[in-house]
Design an enzyme around this catalytic site. Structure first.
Site, PDB file in Angstrom:
ATOM      1  N   ARG A 115      -0.886   6.684  -6.648  1.00 38.61           N
ATOM      2  CA  ARG A 115      -0.900   5.270  -6.295  1.00 38.61           C
ATOM      3  C   ARG A 115      -1.618   4.478  -7.376  1.00 38.61           C
ATOM      4  O   ARG A 115      -2.430   5.008  -8.136  1.00 38.61           O
ATOM      5  CB  ARG A 115      -1.601   5.060  -4.954  1.00 38.61           C
ATOM      6  CG  ARG A 115      -0.941   5.766  -3.773  1.00 38.61           C
ATOM      7  CD  ARG A 115      -1.739   5.532  -2.494  1.00 38.61           C
ATOM      8  NE  ARG A 115      -1.118   6.157  -1.334  1.00 38.61           N
ATOM      9  CZ  ARG A 115      -1.373   7.384  -0.912  1.00 38.61           C
ATOM     10  NH1 ARG A 115      -2.252   8.146  -1.576  1.00 38.61           N
ATOM     11  NH2 ARG A 115      -0.777   7.878   0.162  1.00 38.61           N
ATOM     12  N   ARG A 117       6.104   5.256  -7.819  1.00 39.73           N
ATOM     13  CA  ARG A 117       5.723   6.370  -6.940  1.00 39.73           C
ATOM     14  C   ARG A 117       6.966   6.915  -6.233  1.00 39.73           C
ATOM     15  O   ARG A 117       7.132   8.128  -6.096  1.00 39.73           O
ATOM     16  CB  ARG A 117       4.679   5.876  -5.932  1.00 39.73           C
ATOM     17  CG  ARG A 117       4.197   6.926  -4.939  1.00 39.73           C
ATOM     18  CD  ARG A 117       2.930   6.391  -4.269  1.00 39.73           C
ATOM     19  NE  ARG A 117       2.602   7.042  -3.014  1.00 39.73           N
ATOM     20  CZ  ARG A 117       1.948   8.186  -2.890  1.00 39.73           C
ATOM     21  NH1 ARG A 117       1.564   8.835  -3.976  1.00 39.73           N
ATOM     22  NH2 ARG A 117       1.665   8.682  -1.707  1.00 39.73           N
ATOM     23  N   TYR A 168       9.851   8.136   0.740  1.00 44.58           N
ATOM     24  CA  TYR A 168       9.508   8.041  -0.670  1.00 44.58           C
ATOM     25  C   TYR A 168      10.406   8.870  -1.582  1.00 44.58           C
ATOM     26  O   TYR A 168      10.249   8.833  -2.795  1.00 44.58           O
ATOM     27  CB  TYR A 168       8.047   8.450  -0.893  1.00 44.58           C
ATOM     28  CG  TYR A 168       7.080   7.347  -0.589  1.00 44.58           C
ATOM     29  CD1 TYR A 168       6.563   6.552  -1.600  1.00 44.58           C
ATOM     30  CD2 TYR A 168       6.707   7.066   0.715  1.00 44.58           C
ATOM     31  CE1 TYR A 168       5.674   5.531  -1.329  1.00 44.58           C
ATOM     32  CE2 TYR A 168       5.820   6.044   1.010  1.00 44.58           C
ATOM     33  CZ  TYR A 168       5.312   5.284  -0.024  1.00 44.58           C
ATOM     34  OH  TYR A 168       4.433   4.270   0.261  1.00 44.58           O
ATOM     35  N   LYS A 194      -5.701   6.860   0.090  1.00 42.56           N
ATOM     36  CA  LYS A 194      -5.375   5.873   1.116  1.00 42.56           C
ATOM     37  C   LYS A 194      -5.521   6.445   2.513  1.00 42.56           C
ATOM     38  O   LYS A 194      -5.979   5.760   3.432  1.00 42.56           O
ATOM     39  CB  LYS A 194      -3.940   5.373   0.902  1.00 42.56           C
ATOM     40  CG  LYS A 194      -3.497   4.293   1.865  1.00 42.56           C
ATOM     41  CD  LYS A 194      -2.086   3.855   1.548  1.00 42.56           C
ATOM     42  CE  LYS A 194      -1.598   2.797   2.524  1.00 42.56           C
ATOM     43  NZ  LYS A 194      -0.204   2.389   2.224  1.00 42.56           N
ATOM     44  N   HIS A 214       1.165  12.693   1.110  1.00 44.81           N
ATOM     45  CA  HIS A 214       1.670  12.204   2.393  1.00 44.81           C
ATOM     46  C   HIS A 214       1.375  13.211   3.497  1.00 44.81           C
ATOM     47  O   HIS A 214       1.473  14.420   3.287  1.00 44.81           O
ATOM     48  CB  HIS A 214       3.179  11.951   2.318  1.00 44.81           C
ATOM     49  CG  HIS A 214       3.533  10.802   1.438  1.00 44.81           C
ATOM     50  ND1 HIS A 214       4.203  10.947   0.242  1.00 44.81           N
ATOM     51  CD2 HIS A 214       3.292   9.479   1.560  1.00 44.81           C
ATOM     52  CE1 HIS A 214       4.371   9.760  -0.317  1.00 44.81           C
ATOM     53  NE2 HIS A 214       3.818   8.862   0.466  1.00 44.81           N
ATOM     54  N   HIS A 257       4.700   0.172  -7.260  1.00 42.83           N
ATOM     55  CA  HIS A 257       4.811   1.180  -6.200  1.00 42.83           C
ATOM     56  C   HIS A 257       6.168   1.885  -6.252  1.00 42.83           C
ATOM     57  O   HIS A 257       6.289   3.027  -5.797  1.00 42.83           O
ATOM     58  CB  HIS A 257       4.614   0.533  -4.834  1.00 42.83           C
ATOM     59  CG  HIS A 257       4.218   1.506  -3.763  1.00 42.83           C
ATOM     60  ND1 HIS A 257       3.006   2.156  -3.757  1.00 42.83           N
ATOM     61  CD2 HIS A 257       4.888   1.965  -2.681  1.00 42.83           C
ATOM     62  CE1 HIS A 257       2.927   2.949  -2.709  1.00 42.83           C
ATOM     63  NE2 HIS A 257       4.066   2.865  -2.035  1.00 42.83           N
TER      64      HIS A 257
END
Length: 335
Positions: A207, A290, A322, A232, A313, A287
């Site tokens: 990120r 990513r 993603y 995150k 994740h 983003h």
């Protein structure tokens, strides 16, 4: 038994105050326009006390949203990560400036939250911004109910679940054709760290904030792994490094400790916007890199669990969001 007494009300009118004093309970009192309303309230409260189900609403009725927000900022936010607390502080200020701020917590209903949502939409706030504002308000009400002793308090945000603004479809923007080459060429002309950072993002799926926070002492070069201590989702992870990622580090001024990059997160996004404009690339955010990295991991043959281990994740649903395949990628394998 409840007692009732006349009191002067607003505009010279007569008001009626009901008061209930009973052993084992805090004193309860409330003022009404008519004696009939006061008597009805007293019957309801005393009935709850008789059945052993009464929970006082006094604190919820005397605490305004503004006061609750101040307590939330003082007691709850310091326990969160600094980056999360900083983002929430802006939402606290927004709610403190709203028309609900001077209302008591007990008086705020679902229709009030719905009206505030419509006002936010009218001011052009994005669906995701509104969702985050509602999440903070919901957490505040749940905290007041469970940790601050306001057990009788209902959460008005839960009443408007079906009315919340629809979030946009998941982004599936990937680099197309020669966009990657054009992006790197424009970044080289722009200068500074943005070119190496773009390559690093695509090689690691990290990120933007994680990249900006990288430190040399977190690099384990023999193992080809970088530690990300703060993420995150709150779980530290170790990111495996490709030879291309290591080459990026080799091109930087070396140090035993300290920040790897001089650019801050906001500066990275701003630089990418300028680079994209110079390269003639539209609709690409940092983003999205990513997304691009996670999809490339899948295309290299990594399974969903392996991709999740790299990207950090926690659910397969997030990995699915993603990793974006293109139909063209499957043609050769179909025969």
């Amino acid at each position: 038994m409840a007692t009732f007494r006349k009191r002067p009300g607003p505009g010279g009118r007569t008001a009626w105050q009901a008061q209930i004093i009973r052993r084992g309970h805090e004193r309860q009192y409330k003022t009404f326009d008519t004696k009939a309303e006061a008597e009805a309230w007293a019957r309801q409260i005393e009935g709850g006390m008789d059945r052993g189900v009464f929970v006082s609403r006094a604190e919820a009725e005397s605490t305004t949203l503004s006061e609750a927000l101040e307590r939330y900022e003082r007691e709850v936010m310091p326990r969160k990560k600094p980056t999360t607390a900083n983002r929430e502080r802006d939402r606290v200020r927004s709610w403190s400036a709203s028309s609900l701020a001077r209302r008591s917590l007990a008086s705020i209903r679902g229709k009030d939250v719905a009206a505030t949502m419509r006002d936010m939409e009218g001011r052009g706030l994005s669906p995701n911004t509104i969702r985050l504002h509602l999440a903070l308000l919901s957490h505040l009400f749940n905290t007041a109910r469970t940790a601050w002793g306001m057990e009788s308090l209902a959460n008005p945000v839960e009443m408007v679940k079906g009315q919340r603004p629809k979030l946009p479809q998941d982004r599936d923007r990937r680099l197309q054709g020669d966009e990657y080459a054009r992006l790197l060429t424009a970044a080289a002309s722009y200068g500074g760290e943005i070119g190496p950072i773009i390559t690093w993002a695509i090689e690691t799926a990290m990120r933007r904030g994680e990249i900006a926070s990288m430190r040399w002492e977190h690099l384990d070069r023999p193992a080809r792994v970088l530690l990300v201590p703060e993420t995150k989702n709150g779980t530290p992870r170790r990111v495996p490094l490709s030879t291309s990622a290591l080459a990026v580090l080799d091109g930087l001024p070396q140090a035993a400790a300290g920040p790897v990059w001089t650019m801050q997160a906001a500066s990275i996004s701003q630089a990418l916007m300028r680079v994209c404009k110079a390269a003639g690339i539209t609709g690409l955010t940092f983003h999205d890199l990513r997304h691009e990295a996670a999809s490339r991991f899948s295309e290299k043959g990594f399974g969903a669990m392996e991709v999740a281990a790299i990207t950090g994740h926690k659910t397969m649903q997030m990995v699915k969001r993603y990793t974006h395949f293109r139909a063209e990628d499957f043609v050769g394998r179909l025969g």
